[in-house]
Design a protein around this motif. Sequence first.
Motif, PDB file in Angstrom:
ATOM      1  N   ASP A  27       5.810   2.885 -10.870  1.00  0.00           N
ATOM      2  CA  ASP A  27       5.507   1.489 -10.597  1.00  0.00           C
ATOM      3  C   ASP A  27       5.312   1.323  -9.089  1.00  0.00           C
ATOM      4  N   PRO A  28       4.181   0.779  -8.650  1.00  0.00           N
ATOM      5  CA  PRO A  28       3.984   0.536  -7.225  1.00  0.00           C
ATOM      6  C   PRO A  28       4.978  -0.507  -6.728  1.00  0.00           C
ATOM      7  N   GLY A  29       5.189  -0.549  -5.440  1.00  0.00           N
ATOM      8  CA  GLY A  29       6.112  -1.530  -4.896  1.00  0.00           C
ATOM      9  C   GLY A  29       6.169  -1.487  -3.389  1.00  0.00           C
ATOM     10  N   VAL A  30       7.186  -2.141  -2.854  1.00  0.00           N
ATOM     11  CA  VAL A  30       7.393  -2.243  -1.423  1.00  0.00           C
ATOM     12  C   VAL A  30       8.507  -1.276  -1.042  1.00  0.00           C
ATOM     13  N   VAL A  31       8.254  -0.433  -0.058  1.00  0.00           N
ATOM     14  CA  VAL A  31       9.239   0.587   0.315  1.00  0.00           C
ATOM     15  C   VAL A  31       9.817   0.369   1.707  1.00  0.00           C
ATOM     16  N   GLY A  32       9.259  -0.570   2.465  1.00  0.00           N
ATOM     17  CA  GLY A  32       9.774  -0.797   3.796  1.00  0.00           C
ATOM     18  C   GLY A  32       8.952  -1.804   4.561  1.00  0.00           C
ATOM     19  N   VAL A  33       9.167  -1.809   5.868  1.00  0.00           N
ATOM     20  CA  VAL A  33       8.537  -2.792   6.742  1.00  0.00           C
ATOM     21  C   VAL A  33       7.852  -2.074   7.902  1.00  0.00           C
ATOM     22  N   VAL A  34       6.657  -2.530   8.226  1.00  0.00           N
ATOM     23  CA  VAL A  34       5.982  -2.112   9.449  1.00  0.00           C
ATOM     24  C   VAL A  34       5.657  -3.369  10.242  1.00  0.00           C
ATOM     25  N   ASP A  54     -22.405  -4.681  12.719  1.00  0.00           N
ATOM     26  CA  ASP A  54     -21.909  -5.697  11.773  1.00  0.00           C
ATOM     27  C   ASP A  54     -20.879  -5.042  10.845  1.00  0.00           C
ATOM     28  N   PRO A  55     -19.695  -4.709  11.373  1.00  0.00           N
ATOM     29  CA  PRO A  55     -18.716  -3.974  10.571  1.00  0.00           C
ATOM     30  C   PRO A  55     -18.222  -4.774   9.366  1.00  0.00           C
ATOM     31  N   LYS A  56     -18.009  -4.063   8.270  1.00  0.00           N
ATOM     32  CA  LYS A  56     -17.486  -4.674   7.041  1.00  0.00           C
ATOM     33  C   LYS A  56     -16.000  -4.361   6.864  1.00  0.00           C
ATOM     34  N   TRP A  57     -15.504  -3.356   7.573  1.00  0.00           N
ATOM     35  CA  TRP A  57     -14.121  -2.902   7.430  1.00  0.00           C
ATOM     36  C   TRP A  57     -13.388  -3.054   8.754  1.00  0.00           C
ATOM     37  N   TRP A  58     -12.122  -3.423   8.657  1.00  0.00           N
ATOM     38  CA  TRP A  58     -11.289  -3.655   9.836  1.00  0.00           C
ATOM     39  C   TRP A  58      -9.967  -2.921   9.667  1.00  0.00           C
ATOM     40  N   MET A  59      -9.306  -2.648  10.791  1.00  0.00           N
ATOM     41  CA  MET A  59      -8.007  -1.976  10.731  1.00  0.00           C
ATOM     42  C   MET A  59      -7.067  -2.614  11.749  1.00  0.00           C
ATOM     43  N   VAL A  60      -5.773  -2.366  11.565  1.00  0.00           N
ATOM     44  CA  VAL A  60      -4.761  -2.781  12.531  1.00  0.00           C
ATOM     45  C   VAL A  60      -3.902  -1.566  12.849  1.00  0.00           C
ATOM     46  N   ASP A  61      -3.224  -1.603  13.969  1.00  0.00           N
ATOM     47  CA  ASP A  61      -2.262  -0.568  14.299  1.00  0.00           C
ATOM     48  C   ASP A  61      -0.874  -1.094  13.947  1.00  0.00           C
ATOM     49  N   VAL A  62      -0.069  -0.236  13.344  1.00  0.00           N
ATOM     50  CA  VAL A  62       1.274  -0.638  12.924  1.00  0.00           C
ATOM     51  C   VAL A  62       2.315   0.337  13.455  1.00  0.00           C
ATOM     52  N   ARG A  63       3.557  -0.143  13.484  1.00  0.00           N
ATOM     53  CA  ARG A  63       4.695   0.679  13.897  1.00  0.00           C
ATOM     54  C   ARG A  63       5.770   0.548  12.812  1.00  0.00           C
ATOM     55  N   PHE A  64       6.364   1.679  12.447  1.00  0.00           N
ATOM     56  CA  PHE A  64       7.449   1.697  11.473  1.00  0.00           C
ATOM     57  C   PHE A  64       8.600   0.827  11.971  1.00  0.00           C
ATOM     58  N   ALA A  65       9.159   0.013  11.071  1.00  0.00           N
ATOM     59  CA  ALA A  65      10.293  -0.833  11.442  1.00  0.00           C
ATOM     60  C   ALA A  65      11.530  -0.533  10.592  1.00  0.00           C
ATOM     61  N   LYS A  66      11.349  -0.380   9.281  1.00  0.00           N
ATOM     62  CA  LYS A  66      12.517  -0.211   8.411  1.00  0.00           C
ATOM     63  C   LYS A  66      12.115   0.374   7.069  1.00  0.00           C
ATOM     64  N   ARG A  67      12.927   1.291   6.566  1.00  0.00           N
ATOM     65  CA  ARG A  67      12.766   1.806   5.208  1.00  0.00           C
ATOM     66  C   ARG A  67      13.820   1.109   4.339  1.00  0.00           C
TER      67      ARG A  67
END
Length: 100
Positions: free
Chosen positions: A1-8, A35-48
């Motif tokens: 089952d997919p789910g949430v495993v932590g926080v970034v 004319d980009p169709k895809w975007w990204m963000v940079d994330v940092r690990f915060a909590k498992r």
Amino acid sequence: DPGVVGVVEVVKEYYPDWTAWTLGPGFDPKSPQTDPKWWMVDVRFAKRFKLPIALSEIKVNPKLKQMQLLTRPRLEISVVTQEEWDEIMAIDECRLCPAR
């Protein structure tokens, strides 16, 4: 089952996803640099989390019924309200609590 495993934490706002322009798994010929169709963000690990919070558990929680994760399921990054955040954190904190 997919789910949430932590926080970034998002540490850099969205910008064009350059992988759409290079041959490889993310390549998309319909996403030109002009004319980009895809975007990204940079994330940092915060909590498992102590244990994963299953998507099925989130779906039946009345405090989480309006979460973008459920209403816009293709989002990988989404806004979480303070009330949703508090509920997710409470679920994680009580994962290993002894039954009452």
